[in-house]
Design an enzyme around this catalytic site. Structure first.
Site, PDB file in Angstrom:
ATOM      1  N   TYR A 115       6.350 -14.053  -5.538  1.00  0.00           N
ATOM      2  CA  TYR A 115       7.395 -13.089  -5.175  1.00  0.00           C
ATOM      3  C   TYR A 115       6.983 -12.268  -3.968  1.00  0.00           C
ATOM      4  CZ  TYR A 115       5.269  -8.681  -6.793  1.00  0.00           C
ATOM      5  OH  TYR A 115       4.478  -7.562  -6.920  1.00  0.00           O
ATOM      6  N   ARG A 116       5.705 -12.323  -3.614  1.00  0.00           N
ATOM      7  CA  ARG A 116       5.155 -11.429  -2.586  1.00  0.00           C
ATOM      8  C   ARG A 116       3.723 -11.880  -2.413  1.00  0.00           C
ATOM      9  NH1 ARG A 116       4.104  -5.215  -4.450  1.00  0.00           N
ATOM     10  NH2 ARG A 116       3.647  -4.304  -2.435  1.00  0.00           N
ATOM     11  N   HIS A 175      -9.341  -6.518  -4.420  1.00  0.00           N
ATOM     12  CA  HIS A 175      -8.794  -7.740  -5.009  1.00  0.00           C
ATOM     13  C   HIS A 175      -7.479  -8.056  -4.316  1.00  0.00           C
ATOM     14  CE1 HIS A 175      -6.642  -4.486  -6.956  1.00  0.00           C
ATOM     15  NE2 HIS A 175      -5.624  -5.339  -6.941  1.00  0.00           N
ATOM     16  N   TYR A 233      -2.127  -6.821  -0.158  1.00  0.00           N
ATOM     17  CA  TYR A 233      -1.090  -7.592   0.542  1.00  0.00           C
ATOM     18  C   TYR A 233      -1.260  -7.529   2.058  1.00  0.00           C
ATOM     19  CZ  TYR A 233       0.953  -7.457  -4.070  1.00  0.00           C
ATOM     20  OH  TYR A 233       1.153  -7.587  -5.420  1.00  0.00           O
ATOM     21  N   ASP A 246       1.318   1.710  -9.532  1.00  0.00           N
ATOM     22  CA  ASP A 246      -0.062   2.157  -9.473  1.00  0.00           C
ATOM     23  C   ASP A 246      -0.727   1.393  -8.343  1.00  0.00           C
ATOM     24  OD1 ASP A 246      -0.526   0.746 -12.784  1.00  0.00           O
ATOM     25  OD2 ASP A 246      -0.110  -0.367 -10.999  1.00  0.00           O
TER      26      ASP A 246
END
Ligand code: ADP
Length: 523
Positions: free
Chosen positions: A468-469, A386, A91, A150
């Site tokens: 959502y993010r 990723h 992110y 995780d």
């Protein structure tokens, strides 16, 4: 030297001196070597001109120091990008959104301020990691569990504010937040919920306080620097049991999700889930991609039958008194039995407390509240990381099948050379479907990946699904899709931003919200 956007080098060096006066010279970083540590190692723009490498980082050790930094940032109009432990990989990691922004690194503020194991909550500083918190509780044998995501090296602060999730009954991390302390862009310190009452006895016990409830406006937000967070913990349960529901046909997913949704809404299933097909989770089957790309279901079902593999597997975890756990699994099995051919597999079963030797033998400890980094072992060899494309979709098998077919089609049209790597997670009442995108240290690969990602954003939005993010690189794209009534929500966000942070010093561009002076060029 890199500079914050629009700043002269004179102003920048004056500001750095003020930062040094606030936190001590050794806690202001500007060298290239240090800035490398704040690069996002999963960046989809790695080594490109717009890779958001910061100009400096400053690491305070207390609320007053944060306030002093904010005052200096206002004086020189320097944008700060707040991180707690900066492990938000996928992110944006510890990197800001724009090149040259100064990282406000809170990982030195790492005190566990309170754990209450009768009312089951914690009050934490930003730099407390899930590992730290687990260790603190374990050493004192307290009667509470944490809910790690995780991997567990990040912080309850960062993960909860970003609305991350885990697996125990406390898996919706922002839902577990109760009371914040925030340094506002003005430098003023505010407490939300009951914390606004001096000497409050229930800051971490009652969320709402009095009047408009503002705690949530500090999540996925650029409106404040959160310096303390209250989170609800789970009372250490007596038992844990995991069981898997296996079904065999493509469309069995529809009743599978229907029953799951009902059990979840009724509070009988309270765990976070990670649902997928054994076809592509774990050991991918080489024939699988081409079969899925054909768009036809029959060969896949035949393949599953030949290999005696379930087409869909739903692992569930149950927590609580042993008797209750057993009864919940029995009841769940009864409900899922309406699906023809359904098969149940009993998995791990534990009674607590476990000894350290018992724990050492457990491969995946995250569902029992013990943080780990085991997830990284699942990445393909040579992987650089990723990022996930993760729209919220309805709690229905039809929506999942529709999403997967769309993902696969887009992958095929844009020649990604693979089928979507879709995994499902659940929120209360909705699902999130996550397509994992490998990132590489390769400009051409990443360019194609971004194109694919953006197509998925568009196609999902056209179906009424929004993320959502997201990774900082795509925050503008996602924000653009939340456009009801000519972007009324964004206008509202901007109105609040301008009022609360007139100099635009906090996390510019976060979730597509820009301060006034940077708005036009970045919109
Ligand atoms: P983690 O500690 O889980 O690794 P990060 O520190 O990477 O999480 O933070 C993730 C994101 O959450 C940051 O990019 C920032 O936008 C937001 N954030 C983190 N900590 C704070 C904080 N203390 N106050 C406000 N926002 C924060």
């Amino acid at each position: 030297m890199r500079l914050p956007p629009g700043l002269s080098s004179k102003d920048f060096s004056d500001a750095l001196q003020e930062f040094e006066a606030a936190v001590g010279k050794q806690w202001v970083f500007t060298s290239d070597e240090d800035m490398d540590l704040y690069r996002d190692s999963y960046s989809p723009v790695w080594n490109e001109d717009d890779e958001p490498i910061p100009s400096a980082a400053v690491a305070p050790d207390g609320v007053e120091q944060v306030q002093a930094i904010v005052r200096a940032a206002n004086k020189y109009k320097i944008p700060l990008w707040t991180i707690s432990t900066g492990k938000n990989l996928g992110y944006g990691g510890s990197a800001p959104l724009l090149r040259g922004i100064v990282v406000l690194d809170l990982k030195r503020m790492n005190r566990v301020l309170e754990i209450n194991d009768k009312n089951h909550y914690a009050l934490l500083e930003p730099g407390v990691s899930y590992f730290d918190l687990y260790q603190y509780i374990h050493e004192r044998q307290l009667n509470v569990w944490i809910d790690p995501p995780d991997p567990g090296w990040g912080s309850p602060m960062g993960n909860s504010l970003e609305r991350g999730g885990g697996y125990t009954p406390m898996h919706d991390h922002f839902d577990a937040v109760c009371g914040l302390e925030v340094v506002l862009p003005s430098g003023e310190v505010m407490r939300t919920g009951m914390g606004a009452l001096p000497g409050a006895k229930t800051w971490q016990q009652y969320k709402y306080g009095f009047g408009p409830y503002v705690t949530p406006i500090f999540s996925q937000s650029s409106l404040g620097i959160v310096t303390k967070i209250g989170i609800w913990l789970y009372p250490a349960p007596e038992a844990y049991f995991s069981g898997t529901v296996n079904v065999w046909k493509h469309r069995d997913l529809i009743p599978l999700i229907d029953v799951f949704g009902e059990l979840q809404n009724a509070g009988i299933v309270r765990c976070g889930i990670s649902l997928g097909s054994p076809f592509w989770l774990g050991a991918p089957h080489p024939e699988f991609d081409s079969m899925r790309a054909s768009g036809s279901v029959k060969p896949l079902e035949d393949y599953a039958e030949r290999k005696k593999m379930p087409y869909w597997s739903l692992p569930l975890s149950f927590y609580g008194p042993a008797k209750v756990v057993a009864a919940e699994w029995e009841y769940a099995k009864e409900k899922f039995s309406s699906i023809r051919g359904v098969a149940f597999e009993d998995g791990a079963s534990y009674r607590f407390p476990l000894s350290d030797e018992d724990v050492a033998r457990i491969r995946d400890t995250v569902p029992i509240g013990i943080p780990s980094l085991q997830i990284f072992s699942l990445l393909p060899p040579g992987s650089q990381g990723h990022i996930g494309f993760s729209p919220i979709i309805p709690m229905s098998g039809e929506a999942v099948l529709d999403a997967m077919a769309m993902f696969d089609r887009v992958h095929q049209e844009l020649g990604s050379g693979r089928a979507a790597l879709a995994v499902l997670g659940s929120f209360p009442r909705a699902l999130v479907i996550i397509d994992l995108f490998p990132v590489e240290r390769n400009v051409e690969h990443n360019r194609k990946m971004r194109e694919l990602y953006r197509r998925l954003v568009q196609e999902s939005a056209a179906r009424g699904w929004g993320e959502y993010r997201t990774h900082t690189t795509f925050m503008g794209d996602i924000s653009n899709t939340y456009s009801f009534n000519n972007h009324a929500l964004r206008h509202f966000h901007e109105t609040i931003k301008d009022a609360v942070d007139p100099n635009g010093i906090l996390s510019p561009g976060k979730c597509g919200i820009w301060p006034k002076h940077l708005r036009k060029e970045n919109a």
